[in-house]
Design a protein around this motif. Structure first.
Motif, PDB file in Angstrom:
ATOM      1  N   PRO A 267       0.729  -1.240  -0.051  1.00  0.00           N
ATOM      2  CA  PRO A 267       0.063   0.087   0.030  1.00  0.00           C
ATOM      3  C   PRO A 267       0.788   1.224  -0.243  1.00  0.00           C
ATOM      4  N   LEU A 268       1.403   1.375  -1.120  1.00  0.00           N
ATOM      5  CA  LEU A 268       2.399   2.596  -1.158  1.00  0.00           C
ATOM      6  C   LEU A 268       2.244   3.452  -2.504  1.00  0.00           C
ATOM      7  N   HIS A 269       2.390   4.775  -2.527  1.00  0.00           N
ATOM      8  CA  HIS A 269       2.431   5.499  -3.488  1.00  0.00           C
ATOM      9  C   HIS A 269       3.625   6.737  -3.596  1.00  0.00           C
ATOM     10  N   PHE A 270       3.813   7.547  -4.478  1.00  0.00           N
ATOM     11  CA  PHE A 270       5.065   8.213  -4.708  1.00  0.00           C
ATOM     12  C   PHE A 270       4.924   9.536  -4.946  1.00  0.00           C
ATOM     13  N   ALA A 271       5.678  10.629  -4.496  1.00  0.00           N
ATOM     14  CA  ALA A 271       5.648  11.883  -5.137  1.00  0.00           C
ATOM     15  C   ALA A 271       7.128  12.231  -5.496  1.00  0.00           C
ATOM     16  N   VAL A 272       7.174  12.762  -6.676  1.00  0.00           N
ATOM     17  CA  VAL A 272       8.671  13.304  -6.899  1.00  0.00           C
ATOM     18  C   VAL A 272       8.676  14.856  -7.431  1.00  0.00           C
ATOM     19  N   ALA A 273       9.675  15.575  -7.025  1.00  0.00           N
ATOM     20  CA  ALA A 273       9.915  16.806  -7.315  1.00  0.00           C
ATOM     21  C   ALA A 273      11.119  17.275  -7.809  1.00  0.00           C
ATOM     22  N   ASP A 274      11.417  18.168  -9.085  1.00  0.00           N
ATOM     23  CA  ASP A 274      12.904  18.434  -9.405  1.00  0.00           C
ATOM     24  C   ASP A 274      13.098  19.884  -9.110  1.00  0.00           C
ATOM     25  N   THR A 275      14.176  20.459  -9.426  1.00  0.00           N
ATOM     26  CA  THR A 275      14.622  21.750  -8.942  1.00  0.00           C
ATOM     27  C   THR A 275      13.772  22.775 -10.363  1.00  0.00           C
TER      28      THR A 275
ATOM     29  N   ARG B 181       6.755  18.077 -11.209  1.00  0.00           N
ATOM     30  CA  ARG B 181       6.363  17.217  -9.948  1.00  0.00           C
ATOM     31  C   ARG B 181       5.360  16.062 -10.678  1.00  0.00           C
ATOM     32  N   ALA B 182       5.557  15.054  -9.990  1.00  0.00           N
ATOM     33  CA  ALA B 182       4.613  14.013 -10.135  1.00  0.00           C
ATOM     34  C   ALA B 182       4.189  12.906  -9.297  1.00  0.00           C
ATOM     35  N   VAL B 183       3.001  12.453  -9.234  1.00  0.00           N
ATOM     36  CA  VAL B 183       2.350  11.661  -8.343  1.00  0.00           C
ATOM     37  C   VAL B 183       2.271  10.374  -9.075  1.00  0.00           C
ATOM     38  N   ILE B 184       2.703   9.435  -8.470  1.00  0.00           N
ATOM     39  CA  ILE B 184       2.870   7.863  -8.996  1.00  0.00           C
ATOM     40  C   ILE B 184       1.935   7.022  -8.035  1.00  0.00           C
ATOM     41  N   GLU B 185       0.976   6.385  -8.606  1.00  0.00           N
ATOM     42  CA  GLU B 185      -0.087   5.536  -7.808  1.00  0.00           C
ATOM     43  C   GLU B 185       0.096   4.166  -8.661  1.00  0.00           C
TER      44      GLU B 185
ATOM     45  N   VAL C 145      -0.274   7.980 -13.240  1.00  0.00           N
ATOM     46  CA  VAL C 145       0.760   8.983 -12.991  1.00  0.00           C
ATOM     47  C   VAL C 145      -0.069  10.267 -13.341  1.00  0.00           C
ATOM     48  N   TYR C 146       0.329  11.241 -12.380  1.00  0.00           N
ATOM     49  CA  TYR C 146      -0.373  12.627 -12.528  1.00  0.00           C
ATOM     50  C   TYR C 146       0.878  13.613 -12.484  1.00  0.00           C
TER      51      TYR C 146
ATOM     52  N   VAL D 182      -9.499  11.366  -6.511  1.00  0.00           N
ATOM     53  CA  VAL D 182     -10.749  11.811  -5.611  1.00  0.00           C
ATOM     54  C   VAL D 182     -10.130  13.115  -5.040  1.00  0.00           C
ATOM     55  N   HIS D 183      -8.945  13.125  -4.433  1.00  0.00           N
ATOM     56  CA  HIS D 183      -8.412  14.632  -4.019  1.00  0.00           C
ATOM     57  C   HIS D 183      -8.575  15.483  -5.170  1.00  0.00           C
ATOM     58  N   LEU D 184      -8.419  15.215  -6.324  1.00  0.00           N
ATOM     59  CA  LEU D 184      -8.546  16.326  -7.545  1.00  0.00           C
ATOM     60  C   LEU D 184      -9.748  16.717  -7.471  1.00  0.00           C
ATOM     61  N   TYR D 185     -11.049  15.778  -7.418  1.00  0.00           N
ATOM     62  CA  TYR D 185     -12.456  16.074  -7.598  1.00  0.00           C
ATOM     63  C   TYR D 185     -12.686  17.007  -6.375  1.00  0.00           C
ATOM     64  N   LEU D 186     -12.148  16.824  -5.379  1.00  0.00           N
ATOM     65  CA  LEU D 186     -12.690  17.661  -4.211  1.00  0.00           C
ATOM     66  C   LEU D 186     -12.077  19.003  -4.088  1.00  0.00           C
ATOM     67  N   ASP D 187     -10.768  19.039  -5.035  1.00  0.00           N
ATOM     68  CA  ASP D 187     -10.440  20.324  -5.394  1.00  0.00           C
ATOM     69  C   ASP D 187     -11.386  21.088  -6.393  1.00  0.00           C
TER      70      ASP D 187
END
Length: 336
Positions: A174-182, A186-190, A198-199, A215-220
């Protein structure tokens, strides 16, 4: 009337998605870029001290990325600072010498794709390390995803105050990931229903553990307004409100950004006596970090000390193929 409809729809989504077992087993991740500065704030929320250790990984370290016959083997291209759970062994947080940052958070209901023999295996417990060891940008990291299997890992029960916790079947890691560069990317990986989702884009600036990111994006879009709970949707919504305020004030420069993001951490921190209303359990913030991507430094604060630890690439021989357990002795730089 439109606002009322949105509020009703948001409430319906919450009732469907916010109550899975383990809903509070996680953290908050948020990133802000302003001018030359870029800072990631992250909390580790857990029901017990995970014994986090900080490691310096040099270039050219030989790595077998999974405990399988088909494991990917590589030598690290970039040096990195990695935070590993002393209990779980998971690398949950890391940043490399190019400023690429990656975080691991829990996401109940995840299901990894079935591994393919045509692709090499990267154990999900080593995924954060794999990302920062091999890539300098979010684009590079995402381009490599189709060539690997993200391989499941077994999690064993750990005793919590209300009984055993964290007893998952391996494929449903049960894991997901977030990545960000300089550069502000950014990206969210599920891993949803056995597929990689990928977002990707600079708009994805905050993540928590539950529910699935769509679901988070829908709530936004529905205009969800947070309250003071430590539920994941509220922590993320508070973080996004804080980030929006920083953008409105045009916060820029490493010192101002670091100070502002320290305030963001306070808005999403889960206190040691704050009971989760769903699970009737306490999941405090065991530690939090600020990753200064511009200056390649980590500020780490633990729940049981007033001190802030500081780590950067001057603390280990990052040009050598070594892994070193880091101990901070110097006081963190004064932010002016």
């Amino acid at each position: 009337m439109k606002r009322v409809v949105h509020e009703i729809a948001a409430a319906a989504v919450l009732s469907l998605f916010l109550l899975p077992a383990g809903a509070a087993l996680a953290c908050t991740w948020a990133v802000y870029s302003g001018g030359t500065s870029s800072v990631v704030a992250r909390t580790m929320d857990w029901y017990s001290d995970d014994g986090a250790v900080v490691e310096g990984h040099g270039r050219n370290v030989a790595v077998k990325a999974a405990d399988t016959p088909n494991a990917l083997e590589y030598k690290s291209k970039y040096a990195s600072i990695q935070i590993r759970g002393g209990v779980s062994g998971l690398v949950s947080e890391a940043m490399n010498e190019k400023g690429l940052q990656c975080s691991l958070l829990f996401l109940d209901g995840s299901q990894l794709p079935v591994p393919s023999p045509q692709r090499r295996d990267v154990g999900i417990a080593n995924f954060v390390s794999y990302i920062v060891s091999n890539f300098a940008t979010v684009n590079e990291a995402l381009a490599a995803l189709p060539s690997i299997n993200v391989y499941p890992a077994a999690f064993h029960s750990i005793q919590g105050s209300n009984g055993p916790r964290l007893d998952y079947e391996t494929q449903n890691t049960p894991l997901h990931f977030a990545v960000a560069d300089t550069g502000g990317d950014r990206a969210v990986i599920e891993f949803i229903d056995g597929a990689v989702k990928v977002y990707h884009g600079s708009q994805y600036d905050a993540m928590t553990n539950e529910p699935h990111y769509d679901v988070h994006l829908y709530l936004d879009s529905a205009g969800y307004q947070p309250n003071g709970t430590n539920l994941p949707v509220d922590r993320r919504a508070r973080a996004r409100m804080y980030l929006a305020d920083m953008r409105a004030r045009k916060v820029d420069g490493s010192p101002r950004t670091l100070l502002a993001m320290r305030g963001l951490l306070a808005t999403v921190n889960a206190g040691t006596e704050q009971v989760d209303p769903v699970e009737n359990e306490v999941y405090p913030t065991m530690w939090s970090v600020l990753a200064d991507q511009e200056n390649r430094g980590y500020y780490l604060s633990r729940y049981n000390t007033w001190n802030t630890e500081y780590y950067d690439f001057s603390m280990f021989p990052f040009e050598q193929a070594k892994v070193v357990k880091l101990k901070t002795t110097a006081k963190p730089p004064v932010i002016k």
